[in-house]
Design a protein around this motif. Sequence first.
Motif, PDB file in Angstrom:
ATOM      1  N   PRO A  91       0.813  -1.338   0.163  1.00 49.92           N
ATOM      2  CA  PRO A  91       0.074   0.132  -0.109  1.00 49.92           C
ATOM      3  C   PRO A  91       0.966   1.313   0.060  1.00 49.92           C
ATOM      4  O   PRO A  91       1.869   1.264   0.722  1.00 49.92           O
ATOM      5  CB  PRO A  91      -0.768  -0.214   1.378  1.00 49.92           C
ATOM      6  CG  PRO A  91      -0.932  -1.663   1.547  1.00 49.92           C
ATOM      7  CD  PRO A  91       0.383  -2.285   1.298  1.00 49.92           C
ATOM      8  N   GLY A  92       0.599   2.244  -0.827  1.00 49.56           N
ATOM      9  CA  GLY A  92       1.322   3.417  -0.771  1.00 49.56           C
ATOM     10  C   GLY A  92       2.739   3.386  -1.857  1.00 49.56           C
ATOM     11  O   GLY A  92       3.136   4.342  -1.984  1.00 49.56           O
ATOM     12  N   GLY A  93       2.784   1.924  -2.169  1.00 49.48           N
ATOM     13  CA  GLY A  93       4.161   1.831  -2.880  1.00 49.48           C
ATOM     14  C   GLY A  93       3.925   2.256  -4.448  1.00 49.48           C
ATOM     15  O   GLY A  93       2.915   2.375  -4.924  1.00 49.48           O
ATOM     16  N   VAL A  94       5.284   2.328  -5.159  1.00 48.75           N
ATOM     17  CA  VAL A  94       5.239   2.931  -6.574  1.00 48.75           C
ATOM     18  C   VAL A  94       6.441   2.360  -7.098  1.00 48.75           C
ATOM     19  O   VAL A  94       7.497   2.286  -6.551  1.00 48.75           O
ATOM     20  CB  VAL A  94       5.058   4.495  -6.847  1.00 48.75           C
ATOM     21  CG1 VAL A  94       6.230   5.047  -5.893  1.00 48.75           C
ATOM     22  CG2 VAL A  94       5.105   4.946  -7.906  1.00 48.75           C
ATOM     23  N   ARG A 107       1.414   2.482  -9.305  1.00 46.19           N
ATOM     24  CA  ARG A 107       1.086   2.853  -7.841  1.00 46.19           C
ATOM     25  C   ARG A 107      -0.009   1.916  -7.422  1.00 46.19           C
ATOM     26  O   ARG A 107      -0.929   1.301  -8.054  1.00 46.19           O
ATOM     27  CB  ARG A 107       0.498   4.323  -7.899  1.00 46.19           C
ATOM     28  CG  ARG A 107       1.682   5.448  -8.182  1.00 46.19           C
ATOM     29  CD  ARG A 107       1.156   6.739  -8.096  1.00 46.19           C
ATOM     30  NE  ARG A 107       1.903   7.619  -8.565  1.00 46.19           N
ATOM     31  CZ  ARG A 107       2.860   8.018  -7.878  1.00 46.19           C
ATOM     32  NH1 ARG A 107       3.433   7.586  -7.056  1.00 46.19           N
ATOM     33  NH2 ARG A 107       3.700   8.959  -8.763  1.00 46.19           N
ATOM     34  N   ASN A 108       0.257   1.833  -6.036  1.00 47.75           N
ATOM     35  CA  ASN A 108      -0.967   0.952  -5.371  1.00 47.75           C
ATOM     36  C   ASN A 108      -1.390   1.769  -4.562  1.00 47.75           C
ATOM     37  O   ASN A 108      -1.171   2.436  -3.388  1.00 47.75           O
ATOM     38  CB  ASN A 108      -0.288  -0.095  -4.420  1.00 47.75           C
ATOM     39  CG  ASN A 108      -1.106  -0.816  -3.458  1.00 47.75           C
ATOM     40  OD1 ASN A 108      -2.364  -0.470  -3.637  1.00 47.75           O
ATOM     41  ND2 ASN A 108      -1.028  -2.114  -2.990  1.00 47.75           N
ATOM     42  N   PRO A 109      -2.846   2.372  -4.805  1.00 46.62           N
ATOM     43  CA  PRO A 109      -3.516   3.396  -4.024  1.00 46.62           C
ATOM     44  C   PRO A 109      -4.201   2.869  -3.008  1.00 46.62           C
ATOM     45  O   PRO A 109      -4.820   3.606  -2.064  1.00 46.62           O
ATOM     46  CB  PRO A 109      -4.396   3.842  -5.171  1.00 46.62           C
ATOM     47  CG  PRO A 109      -4.828   2.889  -5.936  1.00 46.62           C
ATOM     48  CD  PRO A 109      -3.488   2.095  -5.950  1.00 46.62           C
ATOM     49  N   GLY A 110      -4.622   1.457  -3.037  1.00 45.97           N
ATOM     50  CA  GLY A 110      -5.190   0.746  -2.003  1.00 45.97           C
ATOM     51  C   GLY A 110      -4.564   0.664  -0.612  1.00 45.97           C
ATOM     52  O   GLY A 110      -3.672   0.700  -0.513  1.00 45.97           O
TER      53      GLY A 110
END
Length: 190
Positions: free
Chosen positions: A122-125, A174-177
């Motif tokens: 989560p929150g990673g890009v 990106r992981n927005p979840g």
Amino acid sequence: MSDTDLAQPPQLGEALAALRAKRQLTLDALSQRAGVSKSMLSQIERNQANPTVAVVWRLAHALGVELSELLEGAKPAQSGIEFVPAHATPSLASPDGLARLRILGPIELAGQYEWYELIVQPGGVLASQAHEPGSREHLSVLSGELVVETGGQRQLLGLGETARYAADQSHAIRNPGPELAVGLLVVLHA
């Protein structure tokens, strides 16, 4: 390599014939380019002669390939299954450590086709610079959600969805979840 592998030299005939045909060269034309007699070339292609390293080098040079490519092409075709255990699958991590690519494709295809398992916290890009002109990426989501950003556009992907996009410009995934996201990423180089 077993002792039986070392007992016989590589049989270059089929590899040499295939490379010569691919380049649309006659035996005579290759003979002139490589400085190897036409009769010797014919014998090599029929696996009736064992060329020296110098002759193999001249043939590779005349065909415009690396010596290793000519020798690798002479290896017998692999049969059976090539198994790669999970712990032996190489991986790359983003600078912040929140995104990881597991390299699923064989190294010999790197620069042509590459495929990865993409795991993003989560929150990673996973941010990437532009690849060579004409390159494309295909991203399919296996779990969670991922956002693809490229060329000023954004696309949210959910479970089972796929995005295909130009990768010859800066782009990011990106992981927005709130949960781990996993996807399959295929890179097609131009």
